[in-house]
Design an enzyme around this catalytic site. Structure first.
Site, short mmCIF file in Angstrom:
data_model
loop_
_atom_site.label_atom_id
_atom_site.label_comp_id
_atom_site.label_asym_id
_atom_site.label_seq_id
_atom_site.Cartn_x
_atom_site.Cartn_y
_atom_site.Cartn_z
N GLU A 194 14.14 12.02 99.62
CA GLU A 194 15.49 11.58 100.02
C GLU A 194 15.37 10.45 101.06
O GLU A 194 15.94 10.53 102.16
CB GLU A 194 16.32 12.77 100.53
N GLU A 317 14.90 18.95 93.08
CA GLU A 317 15.69 19.92 93.84
C GLU A 317 16.98 20.16 93.06
O GLU A 317 17.70 19.21 92.76
CB GLU A 317 16.03 19.41 95.24
O1 AHR Z 1 16.52 22.03 99.93
C1 AHR Z 1 17.06 21.82 101.19
C2 AHR Z 1 17.15 20.34 101.54
O2 AHR Z 1 18.04 19.71 100.66
C3 AHR Z 1 15.89 19.54 101.42
O3 AHR Z 1 15.10 19.63 102.55
C4 AHR Z 1 16.39 18.15 101.22
O4 AHR Z 1 15.50 17.35 100.47
C5 AHR Z 1 17.73 18.33 100.54
O5 AHR Z 1 18.72 17.60 101.13
#
Ligand code: AHR
Length: 513
Positions: A194, A317
């Site tokens: 990110e 994610e």
């Molecule tokens: O999964 C939790 C958080 O969500 C992670 O650290 C980040 O990459 C995302 O914003």
């Protein structure tokens, strides 16, 4: 209330069950492999995920463990056939200095977890422990490199520590002294996380240049030419970032682009993990279906520069994100209900159906954080509804995707409607066909007629995960409240199938010819 009206109507009206859902499968056209890595997981240093969830240490615990990792968790993950595990973050990765967490444990430098609550960690779970765990599980490790507060040199040395032969550097000497006599050969490396937000608030132009520095230095060694490097993708629907990656990074320097998508009703007012309304459930499902758009828009942009689909789209994610449970004693700890099973059912079908471009995905996160497959409380463990869906769907790992055409009814809430049923299918090496179906409507059952082109079905067996209420879940006192059962409501009729799907259900069928 909606349920009561429905039950009353059914009580007085004659019911004609007509097939609402039409599915056509073309087994002869099964060509694209569904990468097992679509069924991957994610482990970040947050709350009770690493410490307490996975790792309890070798000493000072009565919890049975192997090199400090809980045996109950190891067994559950092996049963799930987890193919790949991402670590150490997340936002945490861009604050992490891996060298602080190798070598003798009593000499390791403790850290303050700057990404998640400034909690002090003793660094007893580091690279060696993580890579040994992956080996034990038979899972590929996927490391996330710190490109925000780290350096290119640190990343280069991480590759050396993990992949170079003994005796080649002081780092491989440390590895040997830690009891590891050969490299792990880590293939998957994410360069940043990110980077448009917690990973450095960078512009795409800045990221592309920085990425190239890392990717070039990390792979300029003859024995690490085969790294699979993942570039950070866009943070939202804007695909300019994706385009900048596709145009700005030479093809020989990257193998994947990652995107994240969470099913959240409202970032400023998330729903409770268990006490949510019908409306919040519907909104979560809308967000889950948005995964289809996320993949479509990014794939279209990637197709423009990469028609042969060389570069993988990686959803590293995904999952449901609710308010942290007050009783969970851990950051981002949330219970996991049938709602989460529905998210998993839809999402995994979407990934399967995009197997030509989507070749890895990592559910956030593996234990005690967000949409976990496992929850722990001291020596107790729960396998969540999401665990059961992933376990039922594991039959698709590495199988050939069977193209599917679906005409579904809608799941309706007020003036809004979304597709009620999702489906995907695959053919495994032994010739068996597996069909996974999810009915997210929590009121209405569905009847699906499945036309099996190119497959002469002789027998069908199945499993179902369902429960009367969408809020139903497992607890430490009742860990098997929600669990898969044998499914007998798929009937072979004139070479085709008729399947009765109860409300909020996930079904996986196995067909033999
Ligand atoms: O999964 C939790 C958080 O969500 C992670 O650290 C980040 O990459 C995302 O914003």
């Amino acid at each position: 209330m909606r349920k009561r009206i429905f039950v009353l109507l059914f009580g007085i009206l004659p019911i004609v069950l007509t097939a609402q859902i039409k599915v056509t499968l073309d087994a002869d056209q099964a060509k694209t492999q569904i990468s097992r890595n679509i069924y991957g997981h994610f482990a970040e240093h947050i709350g009770r995920l690493i410490y307490g969830g996975l790792y309890v240490g070798e000493n000072n615990t009565s919890i049975p463990n192997t090199s400090g990792v809980r045996n109950d968790v190891i067994k559950a993950l092996k049963d799930l056939k987890i193919p790949i595990l991402r670590w150490p973050g997340g936002c945490f990765a861009d604050t992490y200095h891996w060298k602080d967490a190798v070598g003798q444990k009593n000499e390791r430098k403790p850290i303050e977890n700057l990404a998640w609550g400034n909690v002090r960690e003793d660094n007893s779970f580091g690279t060696t422990e993580f890579l040994n765990l992956c080996e034990l599980l038979g899972a590929e490790p996927y490391l996330s490199v710190n490109i925000n507060s780290g350096t290119v040199q640190e990343a280069v040395e991480w590759v050396q520590y993990a992949n170079h032969a003994n005796g080649t550097s002081y780092l491989t000497d440390i590895r040997e002294k830690s009891g590891r006599d050969k490299p792990w050969n880590v293939k998957y490396w994410g360069i940043g996380n990110e980077s448009w937000d917690c990973g450095g608030n960078m512009s795409s132009e800045h990221y592309v240049n920085l990425y190239k520095q890392y990717a070039t230095a990390m792979t300029s060694y003859s024995n690490t030419e085969k790294l699979f490097r993942v570039a950070v993708g866009p943070g939202g629907p804007d695909t300019k970032w994706t385009e900048d990656i596709m145009k700005g990074i030479p093809a020989r320097r990257f193998e994947g682009i990652s995107v994240h998508h969470y099913s959240v009703t409202n970032w400023n007012n998330k729903s409770s993990s268990t006490k949510f309304t019908d409306d919040e459930y519907f909104k979560t499902m809308q967000q889950a279906w948005r995964m289809e758009d996320v993949i479509r828009v990014n794939s279209e942009m990637m197709d423009k520069y990469d028609q042969k689909k060389r570069v993988a789209l990686i959803i590293d994610e995904w999952g449901g994100w609710y308010e942290t449970d007050p009783e969970g004693n851990g950051q981002l700890y949330q219970q996991n209900t049938m709602r989460d099973a529905m998210i998993a059912g839809i999402t995994l079908n979407i990934f399967n159906n995009h197997a030509d471009r989507v070749r890895m995905a990592n559910l956030a996160q593996i234990v005690n954080v967000l949409q976990s497959v496992i929850l722990t409380k001291e020596e107790k463990i729960i396998l969540t509804p999401t665990y059961h869906v992933m376990e039922m769907y594991k039959v698709h790992q590495d199988a050939l995707l069977v193209p599917v055409q679906l005409t579904s009814t809608d799941f309706v809430m007020g003036n809004n409607r979304i597709q009620a049923v999702s489906v995907s299918a695959s053919k495994d090496q032994s010739g068996k066909l597996h069909i996974s179906l999810t009915n997210i409507d929590n009121i209405k059952s569905q009847v699906a007629e499945i036309d099996l082109k190119g497959f002469k079905v002789k027998q069908v067996t199945g499993r179902i995960l369902t429960s009367p209420k969408i809020q139903d879940h497992n607890t430490f006192d009742n860990p098997t409240n929600v669990a898969p059962k044998t499914f007998n409501d798929a009937i072979i009729s004139e070479g085709n199938l008729k399947v009765n799907m109860p409300p909020n259900s996930v079904i996986v069928l196995e067909l033999g010819s």
